[in-house]
Write a protein that holds these residues in place. Structure first.
Motif, PDB file in Angstrom:
ATOM      1  N   ASP A 237      36.016  52.405  43.613  1.00  0.00           N
ATOM      2  CA  ASP A 237      35.326  51.141  43.308  1.00  0.00           C
ATOM      3  C   ASP A 237      35.590  50.697  41.876  1.00  0.00           C
ATOM      4  O   ASP A 237      35.693  49.508  41.589  1.00  0.00           O
ATOM      5  CB  ASP A 237      33.817  51.307  43.517  1.00  0.00           C
ATOM      6  CG  ASP A 237      33.442  51.296  44.986  1.00  0.00           C
ATOM      7  OD1 ASP A 237      34.278  50.879  45.806  1.00  0.00           O
ATOM      8  OD2 ASP A 237      32.310  51.702  45.304  1.00  0.00           O
ATOM      9  N   ARG A 238      35.704  51.625  40.957  1.00  0.00           N
ATOM     10  CA  ARG A 238      36.000  51.266  39.564  1.00  0.00           C
ATOM     11  C   ARG A 238      37.388  50.627  39.490  1.00  0.00           C
ATOM     12  O   ARG A 238      37.577  49.574  38.875  1.00  0.00           O
ATOM     13  CB  ARG A 238      35.931  52.533  38.707  1.00  0.00           C
ATOM     14  CG  ARG A 238      35.980  52.308  37.221  1.00  0.00           C
ATOM     15  CD  ARG A 238      37.372  52.140  36.652  1.00  0.00           C
ATOM     16  NE  ARG A 238      38.306  53.167  37.034  1.00  0.00           N
ATOM     17  CZ  ARG A 238      39.509  53.300  36.513  1.00  0.00           C
ATOM     18  NH1 ARG A 238      39.920  52.470  35.573  1.00  0.00           N
ATOM     19  NH2 ARG A 238      40.317  54.239  36.934  1.00  0.00           N
ATOM     20  N   ALA A 239      38.369  51.224  40.186  1.00  0.00           N
ATOM     21  CA  ALA A 239      39.718  50.654  40.180  1.00  0.00           C
ATOM     22  C   ALA A 239      39.703  49.267  40.818  1.00  0.00           C
ATOM     23  O   ALA A 239      40.312  48.319  40.303  1.00  0.00           O
ATOM     24  CB  ALA A 239      40.663  51.589  40.935  1.00  0.00           C
ATOM     25  N   GLU A 240      38.981  49.142  41.917  1.00  0.00           N
ATOM     26  CA  GLU A 240      38.899  47.859  42.611  1.00  0.00           C
ATOM     27  C   GLU A 240      38.216  46.804  41.738  1.00  0.00           C
ATOM     28  O   GLU A 240      38.678  45.670  41.635  1.00  0.00           O
ATOM     29  CB  GLU A 240      38.145  48.037  43.943  1.00  0.00           C
ATOM     30  CG  GLU A 240      37.649  46.771  44.611  1.00  0.00           C
ATOM     31  CD  GLU A 240      38.755  45.788  45.013  1.00  0.00           C
ATOM     32  OE1 GLU A 240      39.944  46.157  44.974  1.00  0.00           O
ATOM     33  OE2 GLU A 240      38.406  44.632  45.333  1.00  0.00           O
ATOM     34  N   GLY A 241      37.128  47.173  41.098  1.00  0.00           N
ATOM     35  CA  GLY A 241      36.386  46.214  40.272  1.00  0.00           C
ATOM     36  C   GLY A 241      37.245  45.679  39.140  1.00  0.00           C
ATOM     37  O   GLY A 241      37.260  44.466  38.867  1.00  0.00           O
ATOM     38  N   MET A 242      37.982  46.542  38.508  1.00  0.00           N
ATOM     39  CA  MET A 242      38.805  46.107  37.366  1.00  0.00           C
ATOM     40  C   MET A 242      40.033  45.335  37.853  1.00  0.00           C
ATOM     41  O   MET A 242      40.428  44.331  37.247  1.00  0.00           O
ATOM     42  CB  MET A 242      39.184  47.316  36.521  1.00  0.00           C
ATOM     43  CG  MET A 242      37.951  47.920  35.836  1.00  0.00           C
ATOM     44  SD  MET A 242      38.362  49.256  34.694  1.00  0.00           S
ATOM     45  CE  MET A 242      36.705  49.712  34.155  1.00  0.00           C
ATOM     46  N   ALA A 243      40.635  45.782  38.975  1.00  0.00           N
ATOM     47  CA  ALA A 243      41.786  45.059  39.533  1.00  0.00           C
ATOM     48  C   ALA A 243      41.363  43.646  39.949  1.00  0.00           C
ATOM     49  O   ALA A 243      42.076  42.670  39.704  1.00  0.00           O
ATOM     50  CB  ALA A 243      42.353  45.820  40.733  1.00  0.00           C
ATOM     51  N   ALA A 244      40.179  43.547  40.557  1.00  0.00           N
ATOM     52  CA  ALA A 244      39.698  42.235  41.014  1.00  0.00           C
ATOM     53  C   ALA A 244      39.524  41.293  39.831  1.00  0.00           C
ATOM     54  O   ALA A 244      39.858  40.104  39.913  1.00  0.00           O
ATOM     55  CB  ALA A 244      38.388  42.399  41.778  1.00  0.00           C
ATOM     56  N   PHE A 245      39.017  41.826  38.722  1.00  0.00           N
ATOM     57  CA  PHE A 245      38.864  40.963  37.535  1.00  0.00           C
ATOM     58  C   PHE A 245      40.226  40.441  37.084  1.00  0.00           C
ATOM     59  O   PHE A 245      40.412  39.245  36.848  1.00  0.00           O
ATOM     60  CB  PHE A 245      38.202  41.731  36.392  1.00  0.00           C
ATOM     61  CG  PHE A 245      38.149  40.923  35.122  1.00  0.00           C
ATOM     62  CD1 PHE A 245      37.149  39.974  34.930  1.00  0.00           C
ATOM     63  CD2 PHE A 245      39.125  41.069  34.144  1.00  0.00           C
ATOM     64  CE1 PHE A 245      37.125  39.202  33.775  1.00  0.00           C
ATOM     65  CE2 PHE A 245      39.101  40.300  32.989  1.00  0.00           C
ATOM     66  CZ  PHE A 245      38.095  39.360  32.804  1.00  0.00           C
ATOM     67  N   ILE A 246      41.180  41.347  36.992  1.00  0.00           N
ATOM     68  CA  ILE A 246      42.503  40.969  36.463  1.00  0.00           C
ATOM     69  C   ILE A 246      43.204  39.999  37.424  1.00  0.00           C
ATOM     70  O   ILE A 246      43.873  39.055  36.999  1.00  0.00           O
ATOM     71  CB  ILE A 246      43.338  42.240  36.218  1.00  0.00           C
ATOM     72  CG1 ILE A 246      42.714  43.012  35.041  1.00  0.00           C
ATOM     73  CG2 ILE A 246      44.796  41.912  35.931  1.00  0.00           C
ATOM     74  CD1 ILE A 246      43.177  44.444  34.916  1.00  0.00           C
ATOM     75  N   GLU A 247      43.000  40.215  38.723  1.00  0.00           N
ATOM     76  CA  GLU A 247      43.649  39.348  39.732  1.00  0.00           C
ATOM     77  C   GLU A 247      42.824  38.103  40.029  1.00  0.00           C
ATOM     78  O   GLU A 247      43.160  37.336  40.919  1.00  0.00           O
ATOM     79  CB  GLU A 247      43.885  40.171  41.006  1.00  0.00           C
ATOM     80  CG  GLU A 247      44.921  41.270  40.803  1.00  0.00           C
ATOM     81  CD  GLU A 247      44.858  42.367  41.884  1.00  0.00           C
ATOM     82  OE1 GLU A 247      44.271  42.121  42.957  1.00  0.00           O
ATOM     83  OE2 GLU A 247      45.371  43.469  41.616  1.00  0.00           O
TER      84      GLU A 247
END
Ligand code: HXC
Length: 256
Positions: A237-247
């Motif tokens: 979820d941490r990876a997803e949360g940060m990836a979602a912000f960047i994307e």
């Protein structure tokens, strides 16, 4: 089948409604058993990410059931701890919000304080009137209230037993938000739904970390927070949360 509460799911939110109108939702053994069991059942349901506990327009809960308590002897209450099961509510890992309209007195105020946060309607009234019955609060009223509002205000409320309105409760930090009575529940459920969409793992860590501030000296609380923060780097979820912000897209948390 429950006798004293109603249980339903609204989206990803588990809703527990205290339902003893004849006694202004006074808390007896059955209420304790049913609320705790409902919360544990919601927690075990992966589709539920947050819980709202509410009552009626007139009363969240007017305290422990005085008529039931009046019959108890010292032997009854000391042989086994009749309030112990309330502690199980504290072990619930998903966020729990109290939506309070009307009276939240004695054990009712304490139940609200056992939740992670409290939203009140403009009609809400809070108090710890146990002193008027010759007793004191028994499920955290002297402890959580003091930590929430400080010693002077807690002593004022516990020693006088006076009732305060929602605005005063907001001013002293007992509640987080005051909302119109007719939209309290829907607005609280909407906030709970937002919370439920976030990472379940981060929500649980946030609860543990904030609660550590109640339990631990600052240096230990800061260490607990740091450990929780670092642990979350192990989650998808941490990876997803940060990836979602960047994307520039909404996050889709898998363990929400
Ligand atoms: C049992 C209760 C009750 C209670 C209300 N009722 N509160 N029954 N236990 N805590 C019942 C009344 O007896 C009455 O039933 C009905 O609910 C409606 O209440 P009324 O008093 O007629 O309503 P109203 O005049 O509007 O007054 C509302 C009120 C008052 C101000 C909230 O009911 C009140 O002061 N209740 C007690 C509040 C209190 O002291 N709470 C702390 C309890 S000790 P009948 O059938 O008689 O008409 C406690 C210890 C915590 O909480 C320890 C850990 C759990």
């Amino acid at each position: 089948m429950t006798e004293t509460i109603r249980i339903e799911t609204r989206g990803s939110v588990g809703l527990i409604t205290l339902d003893r109108p004849e006694a202004l939702n006074a808390l007896n053994d059955a209420v304790m058993r049913e609320v705790v069991a409902a919360a544990e059942t919601f927690e075990a349901d992966a589709s539920v990410g947050a819980i709202v506990i509410t009552g009626s327009d007139k009363a969240f809960a007017a305290g422990a059931d005085i008529k039931a308590m009046a019959a108890l002897t010292y032997t009854d209450v000391s042989a086994d701890d009749p309030l112990a099961d309330w502690d199980r509510l504290l072990a619930i890992r998903i966020p729990v919000i109290a939506a309070v309209s009307g009276y939240a007195l004695g054990g009712g105020c304490e139940l609200a304080m056992m939740c992670d946060t409290v939203f009140a309607s403009e009609t809400a009234k809070f108090g710890q009137p146990e002193i008027l019955l010759g007793i004191i609060p028994g499920i955290g009223g002297t402890q959580r209230l003091t930590r929430a509002v400080g010693k002077a205000v807690a002593m004022d409320l516990v020693l006088t037993g006076r009732t305060i309105d929602a605005d005063e409760a907001l001013r002293i930090g007992l509640v987080a938000r005051v909302l119109p009575a007719d939209s309290l529940l829907e607005e609280t459920i909407a906030v709970a739904e937002q919370i439920a969409q976030r990472s379940r793992l981060a929500n649980a860590a946030a609860k543990r970390a904030v609660n550590a501030a109640f339990e631990l000296p600052l240096v230990d609380g800061l260490a607990a927070e740091r450990a929780e923060f670092l642990d979350l780097f192990a989650t998808e979820d941490r990876a997803e949360g940060m990836a979602a912000f960047i994307e520039k897209r909404p996050a889709n948390f898998r363990h929400r």
